[in-house]
Design a protein around this motif. Sequence first.
Motif, PDB file in Angstrom:
ATOM      1  N   LYS A 198       0.821  -1.218   0.000  1.00 29.38           N
ATOM      2  CA  LYS A 198       0.000   0.000   0.000  1.00 29.38           C
ATOM      3  C   LYS A 198       0.854   1.267   0.000  1.00 29.38           C
ATOM      4  CE  LYS A 198      -2.548  -1.934  -1.280  1.00 29.38           C
ATOM      5  NZ  LYS A 198      -3.290  -1.790  -2.526  1.00 29.38           N
ATOM      6  N   ALA A 199       2.028   1.227   0.582  1.00 26.53           N
ATOM      7  CA  ALA A 199       2.920   2.390   0.495  1.00 26.53           C
ATOM      8  C   ALA A 199       3.298   2.645  -0.961  1.00 26.53           C
ATOM      9  CB  ALA A 199       4.169   2.167   1.340  1.00 26.53           C
ATOM     10  N   ALA A 200       3.648   1.569  -1.678  1.00 24.52           N
ATOM     11  CA  ALA A 200       4.000   1.716  -3.099  1.00 24.52           C
ATOM     12  C   ALA A 200       2.788   2.137  -3.918  1.00 24.52           C
ATOM     13  CB  ALA A 200       4.567   0.396  -3.619  1.00 24.52           C
TER      14      ALA A 200
ATOM     15  N   ILE B  84       7.025  -0.518 -10.469  1.00 21.24           N
ATOM     16  CA  ILE B  84       7.512  -1.877 -10.190  1.00 21.24           C
ATOM     17  C   ILE B  84       7.310  -2.220  -8.713  1.00 21.24           C
ATOM     18  CG2 ILE B  84       9.566  -3.341 -10.060  1.00 21.24           C
ATOM     19  CD1 ILE B  84       8.540  -3.104 -12.859  1.00 21.24           C
ATOM     20  N   ALA B  85       7.584  -1.257  -7.840  1.00 21.66           N
ATOM     21  CA  ALA B  85       7.359  -1.485  -6.410  1.00 21.66           C
ATOM     22  C   ALA B  85       5.884  -1.789  -6.142  1.00 21.66           C
ATOM     23  CB  ALA B  85       7.798  -0.264  -5.613  1.00 21.66           C
ATOM     24  N   ASP B  86       4.986  -1.111  -6.871  1.00 20.75           N
ATOM     25  CA  ASP B  86       3.548  -1.353  -6.734  1.00 20.75           C
ATOM     26  C   ASP B  86       3.204  -2.788  -7.146  1.00 20.75           C
ATOM     27  OD1 ASP B  86       0.829  -1.142  -6.502  1.00 20.75           O
ATOM     28  OD2 ASP B  86       0.562   0.196  -8.213  1.00 20.75           O
ATOM     29  N   LEU B  87       3.754  -3.225  -8.277  1.00 19.41           N
ATOM     30  CA  LEU B  87       3.473  -4.583  -8.746  1.00 19.41           C
ATOM     31  C   LEU B  87       4.095  -5.631  -7.825  1.00 19.41           C
ATOM     32  CD1 LEU B  87       3.988  -4.037 -12.583  1.00 19.41           C
ATOM     33  CD2 LEU B  87       1.824  -4.275 -11.357  1.00 19.41           C
TER      34      LEU B  87
ATOM     35  N   GLY C 190       4.430  -5.222  -4.684  1.00 13.91           N
ATOM     36  CA  GLY C 190       3.584  -5.220  -3.499  1.00 13.91           C
ATOM     37  C   GLY C 190       2.383  -6.133  -3.613  1.00 13.91           C
ATOM     38  N   ASP C 191       1.835  -6.265  -4.821  1.00 15.31           N
ATOM     39  CA  ASP C 191       0.707  -7.192  -5.006  1.00 15.31           C
ATOM     40  C   ASP C 191       1.093  -8.611  -4.604  1.00 15.31           C
ATOM     41  OD1 ASP C 191      -0.958  -5.196  -5.979  1.00 15.31           O
ATOM     42  OD2 ASP C 191      -0.328  -5.497  -8.045  1.00 15.31           O
TER      43      ASP C 191
END
Length: 803
Positions: A271-273, A298-301, A303-304
């Motif tokens: 969630k931070a990403a 990329i950090a968001d992906l 994080g999933d």
Amino acid sequence: MLPQKRPQYELLGVQNPEKDQFINFIQFDHLDIKGIIFLISPLGTCILLQILGFSYLIQFISTVLHISIITIIFATCILDQILRHDDGSQEMKKIALSIEEGAEGFFKAQYGTIVNLSLIFALLIFLVYWQKGTGELERDEIPVGGLVIGLLEGGSFLFGAFCSGFAGFAGMWVSIKANSRVASAARTCYNKAMQLSFRGGYFAAVINIALAIFGISILFLIIYFYCYMTINDQQKLNEQIDKIPLLLIGYGFGASFVAMFAQLGGGIYTKAADVGADLIGKIENDIPEDDPRNPAVIADLVGDNVGDCAGQSADLFESITAEILSAMILGATLTHEANLHINYKVTFMLFPLVVHCLDIISSTIGMYFVRTQPGIPTKFIEDPLSIMKKGYRIAMIIGFFGFFFICHHCLNPVQYKDAWLYFGMCGLIGIIVSYLFIEVTQYYTDYHYEPVKRIAQASKTGHATNIIAGLSVGMESTGIPILIISVGVLGAYYLGEQSGIKNHQGDLIGGLFGTAIATMGMFCTGVYILSMAAFGPIADNAGGIVEMSGCDEQVRQITDRLDAVGNVTKANAKGYSVGSASLASFLLFRAFIDEVNFLSPTKKIHDIDITQPEIFISGLIGACTVFVFSSWAMRAVGNAAQDVIKEVRRQFRENEGILQGTTQPNYKQCVEIVTKAGLREMIKPGLLSVLTPLILGITLRAINVVRMEELLPAKAICAFLMFSTCTGILQALFLNNAGGAWDNSKKYIETGELGGKGSDTHKAAVTGDTVGDPCKDTAGPSIHILIKLYSTITIVMVPLFVD
């Protein structure tokens, strides 16, 4: 009904007159391949153990263990089918590799911290039991003194922690392998893309269930064999066998302990990403979601995978384990108080394991009904949720009939002829409760319904009205689920009493076990529901890969459709998890009282007076910790998101070519920032959850030196558990549903409604989505772990609360 009664042979069967004849019959040179397959099947194993003279318990639990092993092998075959699919273009492979490296890097760092904490707590558990000595614990002919029970509880804690960690790794690993394959399949076949997403989720879910069955069965056998080797009298062993489930609770605590830190760390990371990427990308710079120009994408992906997959898988493993153990304890208590025959003790205790075997079978059959027309849809894309619900209904029908069949064969004492029917109806209540929970959660989080559209409409007038509408929907969404739980618990309790099972005093005692059966009913299609939950992050990752690799808009439409449904299925699973956590925590509360009464030689808990100051204050502290925990979890996301935002702004400011698309951003820097933040921020709320009940119990024990009241610390912990459970259920429902509704109101606008992407309405919805992210994916899912963690840790640490 029980199988035909056979002579009682010794455990190892050395006195069985049929043994030699059978051994001659199964000489391998006389067997063909069909005979060998039969012998290694669960039915063949059961018959073999029966003829060789093993006890009914060994036959029963070995068959269940056998099924869990076969399930793991089958899941591996499903994984092999997934891996055989094309993993896309070179660009897709490159993006998928970056996601994999980031996810595995965080997983190693996170679980390195968790391992160290687990070893410390295992040592603490051992010392707590060891210092109690053998005098208080070695009673009723059960040979588990302080040293032995310390080793059992400490060892089972580490085993449960290991299995939970492995479940998390399996969920993450299949996601990072399936995401590029789903993205690749979306270019040519909608049906294949959907099936790959679902089967990836199925693998993660079924491994969870199989590991839970396997771990509990192995520990049960180990303790049983220890007791068998140290008790010379088989009759005495049969009389005390119902105490074994109480010795397994360390396994549940280990699973809860790892799940808490895994869900917290992964939730903070993802969630931070996500928040950082959305605020900088969509609001400040008007670039699409998953745009390759965004340094945080990329950090968001990643994080999933570490949050929605690894964290969620550990969470689900913990949920299943806690529910099985609580039902086993209540089944053992019921058979002891009713003085049922040893064979009924076995079937009542191990009934939860059999139900989960049914769960595996019904959900696996349902999985094969998840399919639609092959190829790329030319007119409209069939709703993936409708497709998955067809399979769910098939699984429910099989689960319904299978549940009554199992009740008839396992919960049918001779002296209580209709008990199985009433217990079957308790299971039916559980099935209905799970279905209603999913429907209600979908109503409040799916953009096809009024609550989410209400939030989207509120976004037209700005960010503040979006937030107000989302809070309103989240609070309202707690009402119907609580009514469902209330009716379900009462209905199951009353039906359980109608079974007619009585104790020595003639009191009806089947009610509480009826609620345990209802919990089992909720889980007779658990694998399927959890497959739908894991479907979401795989589809989300696939959409990101499609966007970053520059695929056609038609491909993105398919992955967007899957992703939007994935948000609903994740929300449904969270609602389902809260519902099951509510019932499981109710059962674990009773198990805590049973454990106190077991370990207290002369004093027993019969009732709890909440008007007593120490007990009332303990309840208030329990309710308060839920809010403090939620606050710290959400603050952790905010702190980490600020670091991400600062880094993305810095890169945009120092390198103008990033937004122009001529220069590639530094993805690794954002991944490193979120990794460090996730590990740093998970410790504080995690330790709050673990240490609060221990500190409270020790403090009250010190106070009781002056008060000198019987079992005051234990009674106060009962109030702590009761208040924290009630508060936690409401808080989890509110946060999960509000977050899901905010997310899908944004998705609704992105379909082109109310101005579509890039409009002021959309930007207001993005703000709501970023507020909802830590609610639904960090704090909310962690709370139902919290309330079960409180139950398991207090049961394991009962010696601290008993004088």
